[in-house]
Design a protein around this motif. Structure first.
Motif: not given
Length: 430
Positions: A245-256
């Motif tokens: 979901e984070n990939i699809r939404d573009g919401k990545l943390s610094d670690d990600e």
């Protein structure tokens, strides 16, 4: 360009009259001959072959009876046996006759297709490609016998290649236990991965694509159901272990973001090619694979999924016949390109009607010849898909129900659904 050669046909018939035993080496049928008289002569020769009669002018005239006048009389048969005294080119002459025949039948097929032009240009293209493949298959020189010494020398080369590169044994699957059961996906084999919707077929396929890519193989993915961007989302999530979901939404943390950057560089180095055009015909797929194989000999082909491939022509027997045609064509594609082909397949709703919902062969939807053509058939089953109280949470069973060159059995893997990642049980516990 001439579509027939009367002199070549005469040479073949004359050779048989000179050396009767050549009829047993012949690969022709009467229809291969253009001249009607030659068709009649060869037909009688074949009948004499079946009765193991020696072929000579006297006996041939007796068999032809009054029809001998239609082919030019006894004098014509005598000319055949005297005008072409050399028989050492018999096989070459037969090959010319066969090629001329294929040219004639090909032109007739094109004319028929022209008179019955389909309304859909894709269907027209598929028909033309199917015709070309059919002629091409017949033109290819037959393998014939090989001495065992030649085969053994090839075997030594393959074994040395296997020891050095680890590729000749086939493509690695995503699971160690699954590798042990299947013996990996070998070249020239058709391998079916089947499951009900939402069990994880596509994710499993993509995991296997990356596993093969990491081994240095070239991977061709035909996605008839999902666009390329969705496949990339899922491959990146699995490789980087980032929640999908984070990939699809573009919401990545610094670690990600760090994981994302490293994962992308790893995937970019792999020889993975994606074709996401929907409605592909089997002829288009075979053509694309053949082109890619010329540049990349160590190839593996993955298809999502079999029942979405169009046969490219009309089938009197309906959908089952079409699926059977596609299945056998995929098997031929594996053989002619010396590569493993892995095709996903849907299962019928019959699974849902049983108490034990583990798939069986009869559950293959619109099965056609799938069970017959496949070298391996692996079913994916998740108990937590049906039973919320199960102890096998996030465990997927890879049930190898058919394995033409090895054993059958079940390999269990962990399905890390948040990433779309499949790992060995030992890896998860470690």
């Amino acid at each position: 360009m001439s579509f027939h050669s009367i002199e070549t046909e005469q040479a073949v018939l004359g050779s048989i009259l000179i050396e009767s035993e050549l009829i047993y080496e012949s690969v022709l049928t009467p229809e291969h001959f253009y001249h009607e008289g030659h068709q009649l002569i060869f037909e009688q020769m074949m009948q004499m072959r079946e009765k193991q009669e020696k072929i000579e002018i006297v006996s041939l005239v007796a068999r032809l009876g009054a029809a001998v006048q239609d082919i030019g009389g006894v004098q014509y048969l005598s000319q055949l046996s005297t005008s072409f005294p050399m028989t050492d080119q018999f096989a070459n002459h037969e090959q010319i006759i066969k090629e001329k025949y294929l040219m004639r039948t090909g032109m007739l097929a094109i004319k028929k297709l022209y008179s019955e032009l389909p309304d859909n240009p894709r269907e027209l293209a598929a028909e033309l490609m199917s015709l070309a493949e059919s002629i091409g298959d017949q033109v290819r020189t037959e393998g014939g016998f090989r001495h065992i010494k030649d085969g053994l020398m090839d075997h030594v080369d393959q074994l040395e290649h296997k020891k050095e590169h680890g590729l000749a044994s086939g493509a690695k699957t995503v699971g160690t236990a699954l590798d042990k059961i299947t013996g990996r996906w070998k070249k020239q084999t058709l391998n079916i991965i089947a499951a009900r919707p939402s069990v994880g077929k596509t994710a499993f396929m993509l995991n296997n694509a990356v596993a093969a890519g990491k081994e240095g193989m070239t991977v061709a993915i035909f996605s008839l159901e999902q666009p390329e961007v969705q496949l990339l989302d899922r491959m990146i999530a699995a490789e980087c272990r980032i929640i999908g979901e984070n990939i699809r939404d573009g919401k990545l943390s610094d670690d990600e973001w760090t994981k994302y950057t490293v994962g992308l560089s790893t995937l970019a180095e792999m020889e993975i090619y994606i074709d996401d055009k929907p409605g592909r015909t089997i002829q288009e797929i075979r053509s694309a694979v053949r082109k890619l194989r010329k540049k990349h000999p160590e190839l593996i082909v993955l298809i999502d999924y079999l029942q979405l491939i169009h046969g490219g022509k009309k089938f009197a027997g309906g959908r089952n016949e079409e699926v059977g045609y596609v299945s056998s064509s995929l098997k031929q594609m594996a053989r002619e390109n010396d590569c493993p082909v892995i095709a996903l397949a849907q299962l019928s709703r019959g699974v849902e009607q049983r108490q034990d919902k583990r798939p069986m062969m009869s559950d293959l939807r619109e099965s056609g010849n799938i069970e017959q053509d496949a070298d391996t058939i692996t079913f994916l089953y998740r108990d937590d898909y049906y039973n919320q109280e199960t102890e096998k949470k996030n465990i997927i069973e890879c049930i190898v129900a058919k394995n033409r060159e090895g054993s059958v059995g079940t390999a269990e893997m962990v399905n890390m659904r948040e990433y779309g990642k499949f790992v060995d049980l030992e890896t998860r516990y470690a």
